[in-house]
Design an enzyme around this catalytic site. Sequence first.
Site, mmCIF file in Angstrom:
data_model
loop_
_atom_site.group_PDB
_atom_site.id
_atom_site.type_symbol
_atom_site.label_atom_id
_atom_site.label_comp_id
_atom_site.label_asym_id
_atom_site.label_seq_id
_atom_site.Cartn_x
_atom_site.Cartn_y
_atom_site.Cartn_z
ATOM 1 N N ASP A 185 0.823 -1.202 0.000
ATOM 2 C CA ASP A 185 0.000 0.000 0.000
ATOM 3 C C ASP A 185 0.865 1.262 0.000
ATOM 4 O O ASP A 185 0.767 2.096 0.891
ATOM 5 C CB ASP A 185 -0.906 -0.044 1.253
ATOM 6 C CG ASP A 185 -1.854 1.134 1.312
ATOM 7 O OD1 ASP A 185 -2.348 1.554 0.262
ATOM 8 O OD2 ASP A 185 -2.096 1.627 2.438
ATOM 9 N N GLU A 430 3.165 -8.218 7.264
ATOM 10 C CA GLU A 430 1.913 -8.859 6.874
ATOM 11 C C GLU A 430 2.062 -9.842 5.718
ATOM 12 O O GLU A 430 1.355 -9.744 4.715
ATOM 13 C CB GLU A 430 0.854 -7.803 6.527
ATOM 14 C CG GLU A 430 0.473 -6.936 7.702
ATOM 15 C CD GLU A 430 -0.713 -6.018 7.398
ATOM 16 O OE1 GLU A 430 -1.180 -5.999 6.252
ATOM 17 O OE2 GLU A 430 -1.162 -5.332 8.325
ATOM 18 N N TYR A 483 -7.024 -3.058 12.443
ATOM 19 C CA TYR A 483 -7.781 -1.846 12.091
ATOM 20 C C TYR A 483 -9.250 -2.035 12.440
ATOM 21 O O TYR A 483 -10.111 -2.017 11.568
ATOM 22 C CB TYR A 483 -7.584 -1.537 10.600
ATOM 23 C CG TYR A 483 -6.190 -1.036 10.304
ATOM 24 C CD1 TYR A 483 -5.885 0.309 10.429
ATOM 25 C CD2 TYR A 483 -5.174 -1.911 9.941
ATOM 26 C CE1 TYR A 483 -4.604 0.780 10.188
ATOM 27 C CE2 TYR A 483 -3.891 -1.460 9.698
ATOM 28 C CZ TYR A 483 -3.614 -0.109 9.830
ATOM 29 O OH TYR A 483 -2.346 0.357 9.602
ATOM 30 N N GLU A 519 0.622 -1.518 14.203
ATOM 31 C CA GLU A 519 -0.156 -0.575 13.386
ATOM 32 C C GLU A 519 -1.559 -0.491 13.945
ATOM 33 O O GLU A 519 -2.123 -1.512 14.360
ATOM 34 C CB GLU A 519 -0.289 -1.044 11.927
ATOM 35 C CG GLU A 519 0.953 -0.926 11.103
ATOM 36 C CD GLU A 519 0.739 -1.350 9.635
ATOM 37 O OE1 GLU A 519 -0.405 -1.273 9.142
ATOM 38 O OE2 GLU A 519 1.732 -1.757 9.019
HETATM 39 C C1 GCB Z 1 -1.542 -2.289 6.726
HETATM 40 C C2 GCB Z 1 -0.249 -2.232 6.015
HETATM 41 C C3 GCB Z 1 0.119 -0.826 5.583
HETATM 42 C C4 GCB Z 1 -1.106 -0.117 5.031
HETATM 43 C C5 GCB Z 1 -2.139 -0.026 6.137
HETATM 44 C C6 GCB Z 1 -3.435 0.629 5.646
HETATM 45 O O1 GCB Z 1 -1.862 -3.211 7.412
HETATM 46 O O2 GCB Z 1 0.801 -2.821 6.737
HETATM 47 O O3 GCB Z 1 1.142 -0.892 4.626
HETATM 48 O O4 GCB Z 1 -0.805 1.149 4.532
HETATM 49 O O5 GCB Z 1 -2.460 -1.311 6.589
HETATM 50 O O6 GCB Z 1 -3.632 1.819 5.859
HETATM 51 O O7 GCB Z 1 -4.226 -0.054 5.008
#
Ligand code: GCB
Length: 625
Positions: A185, A430, A483, A519
């Site tokens: 990403d 990941e 997330y 994260e």
């Molecule tokens: C993740 C990734 C990261 C992305 C992020 C997102 O899990 O490790 O590279 O930018 O989520 O914002 O989706």
Amino acid sequence: MTNSGMLFPRESLSREIKELNGLWSFRADFSPNRKLGFEQAWYKQRLAETGPVLDMPVPASYNDITQDPKLRDFIGWVWYDREVVVPSRWVADKHIRVVLRVGSAHYYSVVWVNGVKVTEHNGGHLPFEAEIGEVIRAVPTTPCRITIAVNNSLSLETLPPGSIQYLNDLTRYPKGYFVQNTDFDFFNYAGVHRSVLLYTTPQAYVNDITVVTDFADSIGAITYDVVVSGSSKASLKITLTDGDGRCVATSTGPSGVIKVVDVMLWWPYLMHERPGYLYNMEVHMQVIDAGGDLLEDMYTLPVGIRTVKVTSTQFLINNKPFYFHGVNKHEDSDLRGKGFDWPLVVKDFNLMKWLGANSFRTSHYPYAEEILHMCDRHGIVVIDECPGVGIKDIRSFGNASLAHHLDVMGEMVTRDKNHPSVVMWSVANEPASEMPPAGFYFKTLIAHTKALDSTRPVTYVTNSNYARDQGAPFVDVICVNSYFSWYHDPGALEVISLQLNTQFEEWYGKYQKPIIQSEYGADVVPGLHSDPPTMFTEEYQVMVLQSYHKVFDQKRKQYVIGELIWNFADFMTAQGVTRVWGNKKGIFTRQRQPKAGAYILRERYWRIANETGILPPWTKYPCSL
Ligand code: GCB
């Protein structure tokens, strides 16, 4: 550790540097098979003689420099060249080695000097070099021409992996149409991203230095190992000076242990009143060559004395519990893309210190060495990640991929092993770690990394299911990304605390290893507001952060050893329906202006620092830099 070194080029009485940054000539090979440059041997003449060229700054990504969408999204070979005046003394004196070094180029590079190929290198984010003395002496033209061809195509065996897809339906795509698919990403910026330079050493020279540090009571110990190349008879003298330039210890010989009385330890920012303390270890090599001439080489390595240990619930720096309150970053900015830029680096350090961040992860690839030097000096702790991002296809767990991944870890550890700021290696982000081959893959990779460096813990960052993750048994620290209320249950802020609590209990319950929330976050279009909070508003990001923080505050008393926000700043990605001009999970905009979330984190990080650190009064929050 490997024997061939990658010491950061430094000037000394025996070493000179000539930077080749600035404008280079540039030409993208738009031919259908992208091979015209090789077929016509563009490296044999000035690039400008082969066809139209552009001015291209180095270091910089080429993608955002022009108005041409074909260049922004280009896939294939691009060519750079420039001429350089090599000092005549470097050419005339055969005792001098002249080395050409590229800090990083994405991803596959071939380099020629005066039309003679001197090296090629597979992979971005890490330096490579070639000794070019023989070539420039063979035809001592003035000036000498350096040509670099760089290809940004990825395959299932590269890091990161990717694949080229040809779209052959002529009713929908023009003839020869192809795209590059990737599973990460961030925008796939390309070009010469870090400094290119020439530097000299004598023919017999200090090729590598490895230091491992320890202490007991007030006595520090630096175990060192110096590799000399070009002679087996060199004698070595080591002088250690403190931060004020006073000599505190000396040693002789290629390896040994240097004792430092009344040692000043290297401490993280906000953990001690004098963070980032560095000694200088000057290595002085002398040898009489076959012709009876004295050759001398001097190299000075900054050394921070500190220890790192992991228990089942804690991360210890100098035997004291360390809690990561930090950020994930990217090398990314307007116009420059991934090109190294000092104003950006210094601004980011000022912002991290303003925030009270004591650490970051080099998501998702090794950053410029200059950045690690800043971390050493300012006491910012680093989780150093390799470009193992987007490993999702089962074919990327094969032998060729693994062999390349092992090589990349070797290059990365060789480059970064002496930085006190680097406290842990991350071998991937990941990956599809629930796939069966991931078990063998990560077992091998992590064992290899520990064989390269037995002093640092090793991890990879997972978002897979705790019960099915194949590599978790082999890591020292569990790093988890999640997330909640974003990719899962979008908009449902009320589920965060329950789901996060479950996440921690499950991972700790199964593995009994300390956990970093590596994260978490939410996208914000800056200036967008709503109450009650809805996704993409400043209020929503604030709520996500605060909901995570409540759980962190319970678990950090147990086994959670850190929290790293995703992300420090907004960054560019490929175009797609979930990205409004890039990823907007930054707490700062891409131009480094704070969003509401930045103030929430600032208040929190300083509060945690005040609870856990040993802060002198002037650093109590709120402070100014
Ligand atoms: C993740 C990734 C990261 C992305 C992020 C997102 O899990 O490790 O590279 O930018 O989520 O914002 O989706």
